[in-house]
Design a protein around this motif. Sequence first.
Motif, PDB file in Angstrom:
ATOM      1  N   LYS A 172       7.629  -3.671  -6.104  1.00  0.00           N
ATOM      2  CA  LYS A 172       9.090  -3.501  -6.102  1.00  0.00           C
ATOM      3  C   LYS A 172       9.548  -2.643  -7.282  1.00  0.00           C
ATOM      4  O   LYS A 172      10.505  -1.866  -7.151  1.00  0.00           O
ATOM      5  CB  LYS A 172       9.797  -4.851  -6.090  1.00  0.00           C
ATOM      6  CG  LYS A 172       9.801  -5.638  -7.387  1.00  0.00           C
ATOM      7  CD  LYS A 172      10.531  -6.962  -7.220  1.00  0.00           C
ATOM      8  CE  LYS A 172      10.573  -7.763  -8.516  1.00  0.00           C
ATOM      9  NZ  LYS A 172      11.202  -9.087  -8.352  1.00  0.00           N
ATOM     10  N   ALA A 173       8.878  -2.759  -8.424  1.00  0.00           N
ATOM     11  CA  ALA A 173       9.244  -1.924  -9.570  1.00  0.00           C
ATOM     12  C   ALA A 173       8.865  -0.464  -9.324  1.00  0.00           C
ATOM     13  O   ALA A 173       9.618   0.450  -9.677  1.00  0.00           O
ATOM     14  CB  ALA A 173       8.566  -2.439 -10.833  1.00  0.00           C
ATOM     15  N   SER A 213       2.536 -12.744  -5.305  1.00  0.00           N
ATOM     16  CA  SER A 213       3.715 -12.546  -6.161  1.00  0.00           C
ATOM     17  C   SER A 213       3.530 -11.355  -7.089  1.00  0.00           C
ATOM     18  O   SER A 213       4.436 -10.539  -7.249  1.00  0.00           O
ATOM     19  CB  SER A 213       3.976 -13.814  -6.983  1.00  0.00           C
ATOM     20  OG  SER A 213       4.235 -14.919  -6.149  1.00  0.00           O
ATOM     21  N   GLY A 227       7.691 -16.340 -11.625  1.00  0.00           N
ATOM     22  CA  GLY A 227       6.821 -15.177 -11.712  1.00  0.00           C
ATOM     23  C   GLY A 227       5.422 -15.488 -11.228  1.00  0.00           C
ATOM     24  O   GLY A 227       5.109 -16.629 -10.853  1.00  0.00           O
ATOM     25  N   GLY A 263      15.138  -5.664  -8.059  1.00  0.00           N
ATOM     26  CA  GLY A 263      14.486  -6.626  -8.938  1.00  0.00           C
ATOM     27  C   GLY A 263      14.853  -8.063  -8.625  1.00  0.00           C
ATOM     28  O   GLY A 263      14.106  -8.988  -8.944  1.00  0.00           O
ATOM     29  N   ASN A 317      12.646 -11.921  -5.388  1.00  0.00           N
ATOM     30  CA  ASN A 317      11.599 -12.609  -6.134  1.00  0.00           C
ATOM     31  C   ASN A 317      10.636 -13.332  -5.198  1.00  0.00           C
ATOM     32  O   ASN A 317      10.986 -14.341  -4.577  1.00  0.00           O
ATOM     33  CB  ASN A 317      12.233 -13.606  -7.112  1.00  0.00           C
ATOM     34  CG  ASN A 317      11.237 -14.161  -8.097  1.00  0.00           C
ATOM     35  OD1 ASN A 317      10.295 -14.826  -7.722  1.00  0.00           O
ATOM     36  ND2 ASN A 317      11.462 -13.881  -9.368  1.00  0.00           N
ATOM     37  N   CYS A 370      15.009  -2.647 -12.558  1.00  0.00           N
ATOM     38  CA  CYS A 370      14.291  -3.587 -11.706  1.00  0.00           C
ATOM     39  C   CYS A 370      13.716  -4.734 -12.543  1.00  0.00           C
ATOM     40  O   CYS A 370      13.769  -5.898 -12.137  1.00  0.00           O
ATOM     41  CB  CYS A 370      13.180  -2.868 -10.952  1.00  0.00           C
ATOM     42  SG  CYS A 370      12.228  -3.930  -9.845  1.00  0.00           S
ATOM     43  N   GLY A 382       8.649 -10.457 -16.249  1.00  0.00           N
ATOM     44  CA  GLY A 382       8.620  -9.008 -16.155  1.00  0.00           C
ATOM     45  C   GLY A 382       7.290  -8.301 -16.294  1.00  0.00           C
ATOM     46  O   GLY A 382       7.254  -7.068 -16.245  1.00  0.00           O
ATOM     47  N   CYS A 437       6.307  -6.344 -13.031  1.00  0.00           N
ATOM     48  CA  CYS A 437       7.269  -5.250 -12.835  1.00  0.00           C
ATOM     49  C   CYS A 437       7.038  -4.125 -13.833  1.00  0.00           C
ATOM     50  O   CYS A 437       7.160  -2.939 -13.492  1.00  0.00           O
ATOM     51  CB  CYS A 437       8.694  -5.784 -12.963  1.00  0.00           C
ATOM     52  SG  CYS A 437       9.216  -6.852 -11.609  1.00  0.00           S
ATOM     53  N   ASP A 491       5.726  -7.919  -7.017  1.00  0.00           N
ATOM     54  CA  ASP A 491       6.525  -7.518  -8.179  1.00  0.00           C
ATOM     55  C   ASP A 491       6.119  -6.141  -8.687  1.00  0.00           C
ATOM     56  O   ASP A 491       6.973  -5.345  -9.106  1.00  0.00           O
ATOM     57  CB  ASP A 491       6.377  -8.555  -9.300  1.00  0.00           C
ATOM     58  CG  ASP A 491       7.043  -9.878  -8.954  1.00  0.00           C
ATOM     59  OD1 ASP A 491       7.895  -9.891  -8.053  1.00  0.00           O
ATOM     60  OD2 ASP A 491       6.708 -10.897  -9.592  1.00  0.00           O
ATOM     61  N   HIS A 493      14.604  -8.634 -12.254  1.00  0.00           N
ATOM     62  CA  HIS A 493      13.585  -9.670 -12.070  1.00  0.00           C
ATOM     63  C   HIS A 493      13.744 -10.789 -13.104  1.00  0.00           C
ATOM     64  O   HIS A 493      13.607 -11.967 -12.781  1.00  0.00           O
ATOM     65  CB  HIS A 493      12.194  -9.048 -12.197  1.00  0.00           C
ATOM     66  CG  HIS A 493      11.073 -10.038 -12.107  1.00  0.00           C
ATOM     67  ND1 HIS A 493      10.656 -10.582 -10.912  1.00  0.00           N
ATOM     68  CD2 HIS A 493      10.281 -10.594 -13.075  1.00  0.00           C
ATOM     69  CE1 HIS A 493       9.661 -11.425 -11.133  1.00  0.00           C
ATOM     70  NE2 HIS A 493       9.413 -11.457 -12.442  1.00  0.00           N
TER      71      HIS A 493
END
Length: 210
Positions: A62-63, A55, A39, A14, A17, A88, A105, A108, A59, A92
């Motif tokens: 990655k989650a 982005s 974010g 997390g 970024n 995660c 978040g 994510c 995100d 973040h």
Amino acid sequence: MEVVLCSLIGYLIGNINAAYILSKLRGFDIRERGSGNAGASNAIITMGKKAGLISALFDISKAAVAASVAVYLFPKIKFAKILGGSACIFGHIFPVCMKFHGGKGLACLAGMIISFNPHLFILLLLMEMFLGFGLDYICIVPISGSIIFTCIYAFLTGDVYGTLILAAVSLVILYKHIENLRRIQMGTEAHISFLWKRDQEIERIKHNTN
């Protein structure tokens, strides 16, 4: 020990970024411009739609990866997917490598829901699109989405520990959006229509601020 390791791996993932990295490549810190958050939504405000999309997709991914890795490495933990995904999200929002000042978040959260159940994600996405565009505020989406997902997860699984973890995530997301709710009250929160009415929205916010 497995719970701790699972949480740590998710948290470190997390910490990566995309919005912050993109802003640094352009010579500034995204946390010092726009809404001040690292974010996707602030990436749109400060760097444009393409940067915001990159982005958001990063995100989300990655989650989903954190949740999947957690299940693969720690199959004995029944709530590993939720633990890894939630860690995660915390990574973040509160990244240690960025002095605990990250994003909020939403993307994510989406990634974790996709990992849990893609069909449920589509259903929630449609619901939140209706709600978000109806009220014209993006901040309503993560607040309501996290609460609704927690309730659905509890109903579908009966997993007490996973539900408690998601409840903690919901509280943190709500906390991170308190300022947005205050700005809605004052009329200075950007509408979703900022995406296609940028100049009008900037003028409206300036007018209400003054």
